[in-house]
Design an enzyme around this catalytic site. Sequence first.
Site, mmCIF file in Angstrom:
data_model
loop_
_atom_site.group_PDB
_atom_site.id
_atom_site.type_symbol
_atom_site.label_atom_id
_atom_site.label_comp_id
_atom_site.label_asym_id
_atom_site.label_seq_id
_atom_site.Cartn_x
_atom_site.Cartn_y
_atom_site.Cartn_z
ATOM 1 C CE LYS A 175 21.638 -14.906 -2.458
ATOM 2 N NZ LYS A 175 23.046 -14.730 -2.836
ATOM 3 C CG HIS A 223 8.615 -28.621 -24.259
ATOM 4 N ND1 HIS A 223 9.968 -28.571 -24.536
ATOM 5 C CD2 HIS A 223 8.470 -29.527 -23.247
ATOM 6 C CE1 HIS A 223 10.599 -29.405 -23.722
ATOM 7 N NE2 HIS A 223 9.722 -29.987 -22.932
ATOM 8 N NE ARG A 233 11.162 -27.461 -18.747
ATOM 9 C CZ ARG A 233 10.726 -28.722 -18.794
ATOM 10 N NH1 ARG A 233 10.444 -29.366 -17.681
ATOM 11 N NH2 ARG A 233 10.586 -29.346 -19.944
ATOM 12 N NE ARG A 246 10.270 -36.734 -18.957
ATOM 13 C CZ ARG A 246 9.968 -37.431 -17.856
ATOM 14 N NH1 ARG A 246 10.069 -38.735 -17.892
ATOM 15 N NH2 ARG A 246 9.526 -36.843 -16.778
ATOM 16 C CB THR A 247 13.689 -30.902 -20.935
ATOM 17 O OG1 THR A 247 12.401 -31.439 -21.200
ATOM 18 C CG2 THR A 247 14.049 -29.886 -21.996
HETATM 19 N N1 CP Z 1 8.708 -33.923 -21.426
HETATM 20 C C1 CP Z 1 9.323 -33.110 -20.532
HETATM 21 O O1 CP Z 1 9.492 -31.897 -20.760
HETATM 22 O O2 CP Z 1 9.748 -33.744 -19.420
HETATM 23 P P1 CP Z 1 10.567 -33.055 -18.227
HETATM 24 O O3 CP Z 1 9.617 -32.104 -17.541
HETATM 25 O O4 CP Z 1 11.008 -34.182 -17.349
HETATM 26 O O5 CP Z 1 11.715 -32.294 -18.825
#
Ligand code: CP
Length: 354
Positions: free
Chosen positions: A110, A160, A132, A82-83
């Site tokens: 590496k 998040h 992320r 999603r993100t």
């Molecule tokens: N909700 C969320 O962060 O989903 P993903 O891990 O698929 O990005």
Amino acid sequence: MASMASAGSSSGSGPGSGRFPAGGNAFPHPSLTGIAQLERHEILYILAEAEQWVEFNRQPDKHCDLLSGLTIINAFFENSTRTLLSFEIAGKRLGADVVNMHAAQSSVKKGETLLDTAITLNAMRADAIVIRHGSSGAVDLIDGKVDCPVLNAGDGSHEHPTQALLDALALRHALDERGEGAEDFTGLVVTICGDIAHSRVARSNILCLQALGASVRVCAPPALMPAGIEMMGARPFVDFDAALEGSDVVMMLRLQAERMSGQFIPSTREYHHLYGLTKERLDRAAPDALVMHPGPMNRGVEIDSDVADMLDRSIITRQVEMGVAVRMACLDVLTRRARMLPGWEGPLGTGQWT
Ligand code: CP
């Protein structure tokens, strides 16, 4: 290009409208590292900015040139559907050049450090870096070491922020459609149930929902409830049925096995028995209570399919839709200084209301 009455401007919500501080003071942060850094009016500002993109994304032609010429790099050191995709779609719909760096195929393998990776991306003249990472605090580490905005797409168990913002927008839209809409969530009772201890979604949502006036309950087995959660203002429950009593919204979270070292629950079967959201259990919440889940879902563990797929109660797919709009708003707002938008050229961090 699709028609876009207010693309890139703050008309109706920003400078001059009186609802928010003028120009760059509406959102004076160079980066988005967490909800904890945001004032209530800054959260509301991003939500207001995202509204134009909700409408825009529902048009057949979903492309504009607002960020034309800019390069956005998505550096994902953890898996995501999603993100990652919604940041990529958001950047592309705004006309930016979007590049995805997958850690598994990168020089991280590496031995390159996160900081050296970020400095490398910066040297390529990225105009925004979306990160992320599995380590809490990783995004704060990078912020300030690069010349461009850094957006936190989830760091360990920490935050998040765009998830919490999209959740707030999805909730607001669902309440609006029921004729219960308001700018904030004053009076709303939200229960977040699941692996609270390891969840960045829980942390960001506790902060965001409370900033917008909601009462937040958190529910988890004792081993998955962080010590001192009351200090964040959330009311802890071990008994899910008790937590559901009077809840207007139920947000389910998955077990974050990738962050667990050791055994936190006896079995997923027992977990489902005590903490799984079934149709019968949902009846304990307020009539018509809404169901949310950030995804990915583990059907039959924290949520049953007949709840997740309830058309009138579940807003899980709407959360995904709002994710693109919120991320478009964040990319637009955070690049305004670099684009020298009128009113946004000034120094950062004054934070003054005008
Ligand atoms: N909700 C969320 O962060 O989903 P993903 O891990 O698929 O990005």
